[in-house]
Motif scaffolding. Structure first.
Motif, PDB file in Angstrom:
ATOM      1  N   GLY A   1       6.472 -29.242  60.212  1.00 58.53           N
ATOM      2  CA  GLY A   1       7.467 -30.089  60.861  1.00 58.53           C
ATOM      3  C   GLY A   1       8.826 -29.421  60.831  1.00 58.53           C
ATOM      4  O   GLY A   1       9.541 -29.368  61.839  1.00 58.53           O
TER       5      GLY A   1
ATOM      6  N   THR B   1      -0.067 -35.463  62.099  1.00 52.26           N
ATOM      7  CA  THR B   1       0.860 -35.864  63.159  1.00 52.26           C
ATOM      8  C   THR B   1       0.910 -37.374  63.207  1.00 52.26           C
ATOM      9  O   THR B   1      -0.003 -38.051  62.731  1.00 52.26           O
ATOM     10  CB  THR B   1       0.397 -35.338  64.523  1.00 52.26           C
TER      11      THR B   1
ATOM     12  N   ARG C   1       8.767 -34.432  64.671  1.00 48.02           N
ATOM     13  CA  ARG C   1       8.037 -35.584  65.197  1.00 48.02           C
ATOM     14  C   ARG C   1       7.808 -35.483  66.703  1.00 48.02           C
ATOM     15  O   ARG C   1       6.837 -36.025  67.217  1.00 48.02           O
ATOM     16  CB  ARG C   1       8.757 -36.880  64.845  1.00 48.02           C
TER      17      ARG C   1
ATOM     18  N   ARG D   1       3.741 -39.216  58.506  1.00 50.05           N
ATOM     19  CA  ARG D   1       2.665 -38.705  59.346  1.00 50.05           C
ATOM     20  C   ARG D   1       1.326 -38.961  58.675  1.00 50.05           C
ATOM     21  O   ARG D   1       0.368 -39.379  59.313  1.00 50.05           O
ATOM     22  CB  ARG D   1       2.879 -37.208  59.587  1.00 50.05           C
TER      23      ARG D   1
ATOM     24  N   HIS E   1       0.297 -40.870  64.322  1.00 49.46           N
ATOM     25  CA  HIS E   1      -0.882 -41.395  64.981  1.00 49.46           C
ATOM     26  C   HIS E   1      -0.532 -42.828  65.344  1.00 49.46           C
ATOM     27  O   HIS E   1      -0.339 -43.655  64.461  1.00 49.46           O
ATOM     28  CB  HIS E   1      -2.031 -41.322  63.973  1.00 49.46           C
TER      29      HIS E   1
ATOM     30  N   LYS F   1      -2.823 -29.086  69.039  1.00 47.41           N
ATOM     31  CA  LYS F   1      -3.992 -29.816  68.560  1.00 47.41           C
ATOM     32  C   LYS F   1      -5.220 -29.530  69.418  1.00 47.41           C
ATOM     33  O   LYS F   1      -6.324 -29.386  68.930  1.00 47.41           O
ATOM     34  CB  LYS F   1      -3.720 -31.319  68.575  1.00 47.41           C
TER      35      LYS F   1
ATOM     36  N   ASP G   1       5.023 -30.791  70.039  1.00 46.05           N
ATOM     37  CA  ASP G   1       3.632 -30.875  70.459  1.00 46.05           C
ATOM     38  C   ASP G   1       2.859 -29.718  69.820  1.00 46.05           C
ATOM     39  O   ASP G   1       2.872 -28.608  70.316  1.00 46.05           O
ATOM     40  CB  ASP G   1       3.587 -30.784  71.988  1.00 46.05           C
TER      41      ASP G   1
END
Lengths: 541, 310
Positions: A219, A263, A532, A487, A265, A538, A535
């Protein structure tokens, strides 16, 4: 890469480890550069050698860790084996460093002003008045309120964030070309971390300082870095621009690390609001009264008026910063400390104020997993002995307890040979699995996890989180999950309670609290979470 | 969460095999432990084998061989009335007793006093320390009593005890152990207070383990290392204080050969015959040094935290 020569150039750096370690070199053949006004993040899990590189650049390596190959160039000057006198000149004027723990990095018996002044007195020929003006200026620059009071304050009179600002002021007062920051915000709360990171970015931009930023937190990397270098067991596996590494990682290890980064959710999880309540707290409070021999007693409300319900098969998360009282609540629920007031209903029994003698038969129904896996197991007892202790306290035969222990070790994916071994033979993640298995030996109705994944590296953290999830659904447990990491909380929790200064400021289904935070403090907390909006790759993982 | 297939294999931690040399191996490898240990072992063998090391009965005397200098040969009369030719390696004292024999037999007394003091101090110290650390209401009163005990010098206690019960091994051991007990108690109490906050003790509480069992199983074993270290230092000071007490004449009775007694008897003629004090003094110094070196080595290997503190 910049057209101008880089400030720091590390070429094929190899640093040896003393004999008898688990590998022969701390880092091998590591090469990277830091350019002017560039922030390079050195990322890796514990034991990857990232701090060793920082010490190498500062010339602070202990004798047992000699540089055995490669070069370190600072603005073209080879400082790999520079004599001590030259290094001393370079430190503070050209390179400076910020450490993780500002309390131990500052001298507790000198005022902050004097400590900054010392750097100036050592390295410049300014008169005392000029120095004082400069100290004042830099303290203003790091945005500390009331500079005169700050200069006269001792480190213990300041908060963690303020101390780290003093450290930054000290590091930057001589305008070095290179700043090494070794996990500078890891010990800080998220809201403070955000401010300190912003400040560092600002100052770095203004002065054109090159920054080598060491961290384990992706982060923070996402917030800060221009370029990223990923270390694994002393090997540099990948180096490149932030967006390349974080969004299109090439190496399998980087992919795995980034895949493990928790991350936020935000999807609603299916949960059954009619599931039976396992534990409910009403008006739970813990007050510490510090009775001095003289003078007035001091009262601290560690937790006040805390209400929540935990239903079977569901997880309640309590999030908050340090000192918010979240651990106090967990420990009251397990009755490791005695609540001052309120109700904690476990089934039909109110355990909040129950005397310890009556509590004993109920203890097995609530079990806890702690933060520090290195201190959660008695170093002098084997894993097997630790596992069977609980059930045997409640009258189970040894043979039966041992066969159950073997089953549970299998559930947490540990080998059955672990039974005969001692805790020091396992890594942190393995120990945490053992602790979970030990808690499950009691067949609890409620499992309390007090920052249970906070001390683990991200890849191990992801595995342990998966394990929690699996156990919860397989055994239909209720869980109370204490964490400071939003997170992580967003992934695990069905319900969420946000605590601040001993009070629950917001409570509700997790996706609602995350999606539309009502309380001002909750919003501040969420905004401060590093990375936060970034991207991460993932999909690629 | 989606993860690559070889997730577990890539994770650094699960690939790391944690190997550390065991505590015993580290202790064996430590130079100080070896040096001190070997020196003490030799002294122990000397104490055990005293009768076969060319000694005579340490209480034998012969007026004909008074004040012999080291290395001279003279005669000595046994209890049966036989007269023997004997070489006085370390000379003789003003009664014509063999200093060598007295010093060698004195080793027995010194080692015994050192070990006995350490054992007595540890037993009571652990008991009181556990009580103070676990029964919080007892902590204040007990520790104040300990503070009081610590304020009395060993020599004063020894004089009082000898006046009451006459000098004997037991009196001396008790007199030396009493001022050490508060030190052990403080150490054990502080260890208990910090260990009882350890998560593994809290885990045991939530597993329903009864308090006495927690003390026995989880707390006591984790105090062993610092206690062994403390025991060696008590042992060294025990040996030293016994010699001082005997020297002052408030220790063991003069007919028992101890280093302190030998030195006390040699004091009057120190200027003419320094060997009376010199040889027992050397033995005393070497023994105390050996125990302290051993203790330092043990502290470095068993109790690294304490090594940093000191």
């Amino acid at each position: 890469m910049n057209a101008v020569a880089p400030i720091l150039e590390v070429q094929d750096l190899t640093i040896a480890l003393p004999k008898g370690g688990d590998r022969s070199t701390a880092v091998q053949k590591v090469s990277f550069t830091v350019g002017r006004a560039e922030i390079v993040c050195l990322v890796g899990e514990s034991g990857s050698g990232k701090s060793v590189i920082a010490q190498g650049v500062m010339g602070l390596l202990p004798k047992q860790l000699p540089v055995t190959g490669g070069r370190i160039l600072l603005q073209g000057e080879d400082i790999t084996h520079a004599p001590l006198a030259r290094l001393r000149e370079l430190r503070a004027t050209k390179i400076s460093m910020i450490f993780q723990e500002p309390m131990t990095a500052l001298n507790p018996v000198m005022t902050c002003g004097d400590q900054i002044d010392e750097v100036l007195a050592e390295h410049t020929k300014l008169s005392p008045a000029e120095r004082r003006a400069k100290v004042r200026a830099i303290i203003e620059e790091v945005l500390l309120p009331d500079p005169d009071r700050m200069m006269a304050s001792y480190p213990h009179q300041l908060s963690g964030g303020q101390r780290q600002r003093i450290m930054i002021a000290m590091a930057l007062v001589l305008e070095p070309v290179l700043l090494i920051a070794d996990e500078p915000t890891t010990a800080l709360d998220v809201t403070t971390q955000k401010q300190v990171l912003e400040l560092m970015l600002q100052l770095q931009h203004k002065h054109g300082t090159g920054v080598l930023f060491i961290t384990h937190d992706f982060g923070v990397v996402a917030e800060l870095a221009h370029r990223v270098a990923v270390l694994r067991l002393g090997d540099l596996v990948e180096v490149g621009a932030k967006h390349d590494v974080l969004q299109r990682p090439q190496h399998d290890y980087t992919k795995m690390l980034i895949g493990s980064v928790p991350t936020l959710h935000l999807h609603a999880k299916p949960n059954d609001p009619s599931a039976p309540v396992v534990l409910s707290a009403r008006g739970l409070a813990k007050t510490y009264v510090d009775k001095g021999w003289f003078g007035k007693a001091r009262t601290v409300h560690a937790a006040a008026d805390v209400d929540f319900d935990i239903r079977r098969g569901q997880t309640l998360g309590i999030v908050g910063e340090s000192g918010s009282g979240k651990s106090t609540v967990a420990r009251c629920v397990v009755r490791l400390i005695d609540p001052t007031a309120g109700q904690v209903k476990l089934g039909a029994d109110d355990i909040a104020l129950m005397p310890h003698s009556q509590l004993r038969p109920l203890r097995k129904r609530v079990q806890i997993v702690f933060q520090d896996p290195y201190r959660s197991l008695n170093p002098r007892r084997t894993v097997g002995q630790a596992m069977v202790e609980g059930p045997m306290n409640y009258g189970m035969q040894r043979a039966q307890a041992e066969s159950r222990a073997l089953e549970l070790l299998k559930l947490v994916r540990m080998d059955s040979s672990a039974m005969e071994r001692y805790p020091h033979q396992f890594s942190g993640g393995q120990r945490q699995r053992i602790c979970i298995a030990r808690a499950l030996m009691m067949e609890p109705e409620l499992l309390v996890a007090d920052e249970a994944v906070s001390a683990l590296d991200v890849s191990v953290q992801a595995q342990v989180l998966d394990l929690f999830e699996e156990i919860k659904s397989r055994l239909n447990l209720a869980m109370l999950f204490i964490t400071h990491d939003l997170r992580v909380a967003s992934q695990v929790c069905d319900y969420l309670a946000v605590m601040s200064k001993g009070k629950v400021v917001e409570y509700g289904p997790a996706h609602q609290v995350f999606g539309a935070p009502q309380h001002e403090y909750t919003r501040a907390l969420f905004n401060a979470a590093p990375g936060r909006d970034f991207d991460f790759a993932k999909a690629a993982a | 969460m989606t993860q690559p297939a070889n997730f577990e294999a890539l994770s650094v931690e699960s690939a790391t095999v944690v190997t550390q040399p065991s505590t015993w191996q580290r202790v064996k490898r430590n130079g100080s432990v070896r040096l001190g240990g070997i020196a003490l072992l030799i002294l122990l063998l000397v104490a055990i084998a005293a009768p076969w090391l060319g000694t005579v009965d340490p209480s034998l005397f012969d007026p004909a061989s008074r004040d012999l200098t080291p290395g001279k040969t003279g005669e000595i009369t046994t209890l049966e009335g036989e007269t023997l030719q004997h070489r006085f390696i370390m000379g003789s004292d003003s009664f014509g007793r063999d200093i060598y024999s007295r010093v060698i037999y004195g080793t027995r007394v010194s080692l015994l006093v050192g070990v006995a003091t350490a054992v007595v101090a540890l037993v009571f110290g652990i008991l009181f320390g556990l009580m103070a650390g676990f029964l919080r209401w007892l902590d204040g009163p007990l520790m104040r009593v300990m503070d009081g005990l610590m304020a009395i010098p060993a020599i004063l206690i020894a004089i009082a005890l000898v006046a009451m019960w006459k000098g004997s091994l037991l009196t001396v051991v008790i007199a030396i152990a009493i001022p050490e007990i508060p030190r052990v108690t403080r150490l054990v109490r502080s260890l208990v207070l910090s260990i009882r906050e350890e998560p593994y003790v809290e885990a045991a509480i939530s597993l329903g383990t009864p308090t006495p069992l927690i003390m026995w199983r989880h707390i006591l074993p984790n105090t062993v290392a610092p206690l062994i270290v403390q025991a060696t230092f008590i042992c060294a000071s025990g040996i030293l204080v016994e010699a001082i007490l005997s020297f002052l004449g408030v220790g063991l009775p003069p007919d028992i050969p101890t280093w302190g007694n030998v030195m006390a008897e040699g004091r009057a003629q120190f200027n003419q015959y320094p060997h009376n004090i010199f040889f027992p003094g050397i033995f005393l110094a070497v023994t105390v040094l050996a125990v302290n070196i051993l203790g330092d080595g043990l502290r470095d290997t068993l109790d690294p935290k304490m090594a940093k503190r000191v």
